[in-house]
Design a protein around this motif. Structure first.
Motif, PDB file in Angstrom:
ATOM      1  N   SER A 132       0.804  -1.117   0.043  1.00  0.00           N
ATOM      2  CA  SER A 132       0.144   0.218   0.026  1.00  0.00           C
ATOM      3  C   SER A 132       0.850   1.116  -0.100  1.00  0.00           C
ATOM      4  CB  SER A 132      -0.934  -0.104   1.163  1.00  0.00           C
ATOM      5  OG  SER A 132      -0.186   0.204   2.339  1.00  0.00           O
ATOM      6  N   LEU A 133       2.280   1.182   0.289  1.00  0.00           N
ATOM      7  CA  LEU A 133       3.030   2.222   0.191  1.00  0.00           C
ATOM      8  C   LEU A 133       3.768   2.576  -1.083  1.00  0.00           C
ATOM      9  CD1 LEU A 133       4.740   1.449   3.761  1.00  0.00           C
ATOM     10  CD2 LEU A 133       2.920   3.333   3.277  1.00  0.00           C
ATOM     11  N   THR A 134       3.420   1.726  -2.032  1.00  0.00           N
ATOM     12  CA  THR A 134       3.970   1.925  -3.233  1.00  0.00           C
ATOM     13  C   THR A 134       2.702   2.620  -4.110  1.00  0.00           C
ATOM     14  OG1 THR A 134       3.260  -0.485  -3.880  1.00  0.00           O
ATOM     15  CG2 THR A 134       5.379  -0.388  -3.085  1.00  0.00           C
ATOM     16  N   SER A 135       2.853   2.210  -5.570  1.00  0.00           N
ATOM     17  CA  SER A 135       1.960   2.644  -6.428  1.00  0.00           C
ATOM     18  C   SER A 135       0.728   1.759  -6.994  1.00  0.00           C
ATOM     19  CB  SER A 135       2.558   3.483  -7.573  1.00  0.00           C
ATOM     20  OG  SER A 135       3.075   2.577  -8.205  1.00  0.00           O
ATOM     21  N   PRO A 136      -0.279   2.021  -7.412  1.00  0.00           N
ATOM     22  CA  PRO A 136      -1.164   1.199  -7.958  1.00  0.00           C
ATOM     23  C   PRO A 136      -0.436   0.105  -9.359  1.00  0.00           C
ATOM     24  CG  PRO A 136      -2.241   3.375  -7.801  1.00  0.00           C
ATOM     25  CD  PRO A 136      -0.972   3.519  -7.483  1.00  0.00           C
ATOM     26  N   THR A 137       0.389   0.955  -9.804  1.00  0.00           N
ATOM     27  CA  THR A 137       1.069  -0.005 -10.787  1.00  0.00           C
ATOM     28  C   THR A 137       2.167  -0.863 -10.178  1.00  0.00           C
ATOM     29  OG1 THR A 137       1.343   2.211 -12.072  1.00  0.00           O
ATOM     30  CG2 THR A 137       2.729   0.305 -12.767  1.00  0.00           C
ATOM     31  N   VAL A 182       7.070  -0.360  12.373  1.00  0.00           N
ATOM     32  CA  VAL A 182       6.608  -0.944  11.104  1.00  0.00           C
ATOM     33  C   VAL A 182       6.480  -0.114  10.053  1.00  0.00           C
ATOM     34  CG1 VAL A 182       4.556  -1.970  10.226  1.00  0.00           C
ATOM     35  CG2 VAL A 182       5.017  -2.414  12.782  1.00  0.00           C
ATOM     36  N   ASP A 183       6.072   1.067  10.231  1.00  0.00           N
ATOM     37  CA  ASP A 183       6.126   2.237   9.032  1.00  0.00           C
ATOM     38  C   ASP A 183       7.555   2.457   8.571  1.00  0.00           C
ATOM     39  OD1 ASP A 183       3.528   4.530  10.134  1.00  0.00           O
ATOM     40  OD2 ASP A 183       3.626   2.691   9.041  1.00  0.00           O
ATOM     41  N   LEU A 184       8.244   2.631   9.525  1.00  0.00           N
ATOM     42  CA  LEU A 184       9.800   2.999   8.848  1.00  0.00           C
ATOM     43  C   LEU A 184      10.235   1.713   7.761  1.00  0.00           C
ATOM     44  CD1 LEU A 184      12.250   4.617   8.948  1.00  0.00           C
ATOM     45  CD2 LEU A 184      12.845   3.275  11.046  1.00  0.00           C
ATOM     46  N   THR A 185      10.108   0.363   8.570  1.00  0.00           N
ATOM     47  CA  THR A 185      10.728  -0.887   7.647  1.00  0.00           C
ATOM     48  C   THR A 185      10.071  -0.937   6.464  1.00  0.00           C
ATOM     49  OG1 THR A 185       9.451  -2.071   9.270  1.00  0.00           O
ATOM     50  CG2 THR A 185      11.874  -1.851   9.717  1.00  0.00           C
ATOM     51  N   SER A 186       8.523  -0.670   6.595  1.00  0.00           N
ATOM     52  CA  SER A 186       7.613  -0.941   5.254  1.00  0.00           C
ATOM     53  C   SER A 186       8.040  -0.086   4.475  1.00  0.00           C
ATOM     54  CB  SER A 186       6.143  -0.823   5.926  1.00  0.00           C
ATOM     55  OG  SER A 186       6.006  -1.855   6.818  1.00  0.00           O
ATOM     56  N   ALA A 228       9.040  -0.856   0.513  1.00  0.00           N
ATOM     57  CA  ALA A 228       8.135  -0.374  -0.445  1.00  0.00           C
ATOM     58  C   ALA A 228       9.262   0.146  -1.545  1.00  0.00           C
ATOM     59  CB  ALA A 228       7.206   0.644   0.023  1.00  0.00           C
ATOM     60  N   ARG A 229      10.008   0.965  -0.978  1.00  0.00           N
ATOM     61  CA  ARG A 229      11.197   1.627  -1.999  1.00  0.00           C
ATOM     62  C   ARG A 229      11.839   0.577  -2.639  1.00  0.00           C
ATOM     63  NH1 ARG A 229      11.763   5.611   2.137  1.00  0.00           N
ATOM     64  NH2 ARG A 229      13.455   4.482   2.921  1.00  0.00           N
ATOM     65  N   ILE A 230      11.986  -0.464  -2.077  1.00  0.00           N
ATOM     66  CA  ILE A 230      12.936  -1.548  -2.560  1.00  0.00           C
ATOM     67  C   ILE A 230      11.896  -2.100  -3.619  1.00  0.00           C
ATOM     68  CG2 ILE A 230      13.925  -3.930  -2.659  1.00  0.00           C
ATOM     69  CD1 ILE A 230      14.820  -3.031   0.297  1.00  0.00           C
ATOM     70  N   ILE A 231      10.788  -2.395  -3.474  1.00  0.00           N
ATOM     71  CA  ILE A 231       9.650  -2.932  -4.535  1.00  0.00           C
ATOM     72  C   ILE A 231       9.505  -2.173  -5.577  1.00  0.00           C
ATOM     73  CG2 ILE A 231       7.521  -3.791  -4.710  1.00  0.00           C
ATOM     74  CD1 ILE A 231       7.543  -5.136  -2.057  1.00  0.00           C
ATOM     75  N   GLU A 282      10.101 -10.267 -11.907  1.00  0.00           N
ATOM     76  CA  GLU A 282      11.268 -11.578 -11.726  1.00  0.00           C
ATOM     77  C   GLU A 282      12.272 -10.894 -10.802  1.00  0.00           C
ATOM     78  OE1 GLU A 282      12.552 -13.594 -14.470  1.00  0.00           O
ATOM     79  OE2 GLU A 282      14.390 -13.566 -14.250  1.00  0.00           O
ATOM     80  N   GLU A 283      12.479  -9.282 -10.856  1.00  0.00           N
ATOM     81  CA  GLU A 283      13.674  -8.818  -9.858  1.00  0.00           C
ATOM     82  C   GLU A 283      12.911  -8.995  -8.423  1.00  0.00           C
ATOM     83  OE1 GLU A 283      13.493  -5.172 -12.231  1.00  0.00           O
ATOM     84  OE2 GLU A 283      15.713  -5.103 -12.188  1.00  0.00           O
ATOM     85  N   ILE A 284      11.725  -8.721  -8.299  1.00  0.00           N
ATOM     86  CA  ILE A 284      11.249  -8.905  -6.897  1.00  0.00           C
ATOM     87  C   ILE A 284      11.502 -10.265  -6.349  1.00  0.00           C
ATOM     88  CG2 ILE A 284       8.996  -8.662  -5.667  1.00  0.00           C
ATOM     89  CD1 ILE A 284       7.826  -6.368  -7.242  1.00  0.00           C
ATOM     90  N   ARG A 285      11.125 -11.260  -7.336  1.00  0.00           N
ATOM     91  CA  ARG A 285      11.263 -12.637  -6.936  1.00  0.00           C
ATOM     92  C   ARG A 285      12.692 -12.813  -6.549  1.00  0.00           C
ATOM     93  NH1 ARG A 285       9.456 -15.213 -11.769  1.00  0.00           N
ATOM     94  NH2 ARG A 285       7.741 -13.783 -12.071  1.00  0.00           N
ATOM     95  N   GLU A 286      13.672 -12.308  -7.186  1.00  0.00           N
ATOM     96  CA  GLU A 286      15.134 -12.294  -6.791  1.00  0.00           C
ATOM     97  C   GLU A 286      15.410 -11.935  -5.619  1.00  0.00           C
ATOM     98  OE1 GLU A 286      17.260 -12.609 -11.119  1.00  0.00           O
ATOM     99  OE2 GLU A 286      18.593 -12.229  -9.326  1.00  0.00           O
TER     100      GLU A 286
END
Lengths: 268, 386
Positions: free
Chosen positions: A19-24, B116-120, B124-127, B133-137
């Protein structure tokens, strides 16, 4: 040994992270693994991506529209995707509201009845008719006119903040079209009182070697970009978008206008 | 001194026990920063001595507890400025992804929302912006496609071309799974050689100009590949020209791309889906034998990319049709797999495209065979990733 992350993080945590990323990003993450797919379908995520006043807007929908009934029974996830594909008619049938799938930002289309079209109420010049392919109950058809002046305004406060919006005229030509290949039209967008805006002059119906600026939309109508503006906090008053050809020498015929579509830049 | 004076002068400690059985005492103000511990102390009166140590949730191992306590120890001090706190946080989360996940999980079980917010957010920035495929790796997720058991054909009463395509895909997948099973039991190398037709063997022996039957028939051997590629180019170029001439189907898809629109499943498009389907499946077969490290001729690449492109456009349709379906997931993985086998540098290109796809600059190009992969792929991705 490499441990699978989904054994470490519970699904609710993954949903929160998404939820902290984007819809995409969330749509993409559905393709990572079944756990991600399940986490991506959570209402916590899509509820966050819905505009905060979404439910207020929906409750304002035309009571005759079946979409009101439909949307009230949907989960937040379903509602998000529904609004991306099926704009709902609001404001007494004069406007439609939807969402841009990639960002969750608000999209509006001003119906022809909501625009200021010079001479529109004079039957000799313009006709109002019902067409099945329009989302609105009526579209404006140009019979003939010399003075073509179509203008639409939208309050920036109803738009999503910190967004660049683009306005498009949504139209078609009828078989009797005339004049648009002879004379270019002026396309203009300005913001608020102080902004002078920019004007572009193009041929709406260009002949062979002249660039075509219009393109076909998904719904079968054509659209041409009138201009763009940046909405910061929604306190810039109104954005005004117009198409004009007022030299008064060229007779024009056969333009059918559905409305003006206003959506975030780079959305489809 | 009387006891009560002693206890007032002494610092208070809370006793905590992690799932592995180890017990430790922690300064009260630090431990009480965690809502879960706070609750245990106040509501249940736990934690005052070793025997009444608070049992922490299983997700909190000693290493994580130590990190969490570091966090609490810093933040529970009231006098710190926002700048100080932010600076601490930025340094604090610098750890590998696995630890970040463990920490998120542990903090979540202790209801320590700020952490939790901080780590999440860090995760999120990593994802963000990464391909599946990259996420899986990054997260070491297994490629679980082979575990998908549900490859039952869908009912297709309306003869919907999309369902037809899906069922073909399922049939292929089932076949592949069966073959993988076989491979586990028998030696396959011999089998392959024997599969070659007499024609192929003859052409190999004679070293002639490859088969004249065009793309659909080739099973190329390494030595003949260059020649066959040339042959393929000739026929690929032909095919590209032909496709360009068609008013519907593939050309419609590509033409629509030119003006940036989406494919509408109109009558014209549907009637040519057969061709596109066939192209996809036949090309795939042909490329099974091609060594992915070899250079693929640009013209052939173009054709394959245009097919991939139209395939992705159809994927989009399927996505709308059944967005949460397993089918969508499978289709995408299939195409990803196909793309990967075509071109070993596809993952790098995806990354390139993704970073440039973010701005989503309008793409205008003409289909004259000189279009670059990048533009195709960005159209592809912008069509697909939504």
């Amino acid at each position: 040994m490499r441990t699978d992350i989904t054994n470490i993080l519970p699904e609710e945590c993954i949903s929160y992270i998404l939820s902290l990323t984007s819809p995409t990003d969330v749509c993409r993450s559905k393709l990572v693994s079944p756990v991600f797919r399940s986490a991506a379908d959570s209402d916590t995520i899509w509820g966050k991506f819905l505009p905060s006043d979404c439910y207020d807007i929906i409750s304002n929908a035309s009571s005759s529209s079946s979409s009101k009934l439909l949307t009230s029974s949907m989960s937040k996830t379903q509602l998000y995707f529904h609004l991306c594909k099926n704009p709902i008619i609001i404001d007494n049938g004069t406007m439609s509201f939807g969402l841009d799938k990639a960002t969750g930002k608000k999209c509006y289309m001003l119906g022809a009845r909501r625009l200021s079209i010079a001479w529109a109420n004079t039957p000799r010049y313009w006709r109002w008719k019902r067409v099945p392919e329009s989302r609105f109950s009526e579209v404006a058809e140009l019979k003939e006119v010399w003075w073509l002046d179509v203008k639409g305004t939208i309050e920036t406060k109803i738009l999503s903040p910190n967004t660049t919006y683009v306005a498009y005229l949504v139209y078609k030509f009828s078989s009797s079209r005339y004049g648009f290949e002879k004379k270019p039209v002026d396309l203009h967008v300005e913001l608020g009182e102080s902004d002078a805006g920019r004007t572009f002059r193009i041929f709406l119906d260009p002949s062979a070697n002249i660039p075509q600026f219009s393109r076909e939309r998904e719904d079968g109508w054509m659209e041409v970009k009138l201009g763009e503006f940046f909405n910061e906090h929604g306190d810039d008053g109104k954005a005004t978008c117009s198409l004009r050809e007022v030299d008064n020498y060229t007779l024009k015929k056969g333009l059918i206008i559905e409305g003006i579509d206003i959506r975030p830049k780079d959305s489809r | 001194m009387p006891c009560w004076i002693c206890s007032q002068m002494m610092k208070s400690y809370i006793w905590l026990q992690t799932a592995d059985g180890s017990i430790q005492q922690v300064e009260q103000e630090v431990a009480m920063f965690c809502p879960m511990i706070c609750h245990e102390v106040i509501q249940k009166g736990m934690g005052s001595s070793k025997n009444y140590a608070i049992s922490l949730p299983q997700r909190v191992n000693p290493a994580m507890l130590s990190l969490i306590l570091d966090y609490c120890r810093f933040h529970q001090v009231p006098g710190r400025s926002n700048k100080e706190r932010k600076s601490f946080d930025e340094k604090f989360i610098r750890m590998d992804t696995k630890r970040l996940c463990e920490l998120t999980s542990a903090a979540d079980s202790l209801q320590l929302k700020p952490l939790v917010d901080l780590t999440s957010r860090a995760l999120a920035r990593i994802i963000e912006g990464k391909s599946p495929e990259e996420i899986r790796e990054i997260f070491h997720l297994p490629d679980d496609l082979t575990e998908e058991e549900k490859l039952e054909p869908l009912k297709n009463t309306t003869d919907d071309p999309r369902i037809r395509l899906l069922n073909r895909l399922y049939a292929k997948k089932r076949k592949e799974l069966k073959e993988r099973q076989k491979l586990k039991n028998i030696e396959v190398e011999e089998e392959r050689v024997d599969d070659r037709s007499v024609d192929d063997l003859l052409s190999f022996i004679n070293g002639d100009n490859g088969d004249s039957k065009g793309i659909k028939n080739s099973k190329s051997k390494k030595k003949n590949r260059r020649r066959k590629d040339q042959q393929k180019n000739a026929s690929a170029n032909e095919a590209i020209k032909n496709h360009n001439k068609e008013p519907n189907g593939l050309n419609q898809v590509c033409h629509s791309a030119e003006v940036g629109q989406k494919v509408r499943p109109g009558v014209g498009a549907t009637s040519n889906l057969h061709d596109v389907e066939d192209d996809i499946f036949d090309n795939k077969n042909e490329l099974d034998d091609v060594d992915i490290d070899d250079e693929i001729d640009p013209a052939l690449k173009e054709k394959i990319d245009s097919i991939l492109y139209s395939f992705y456009a159809m994927l989009e349709e399927v996505c709308i049709y059944s967005p949460n379906d397993l089918s969508f997931y499978l289709l995408f993985r299939e195409v990803e797999d196909f793309a990967r086998r075509l071109n070993s540098d596809w993952p790098e290109r995806m990354q390139e495209i993704l970073s440039f796809g973010h701005e989503r600059k309008p793409v205008h190009f003409s289909l004259n065979g000189n279009g670059s992969l990048r533009r195709y792929a960005s159209m592809l991705l912008s069509f697909f990733y939504y």
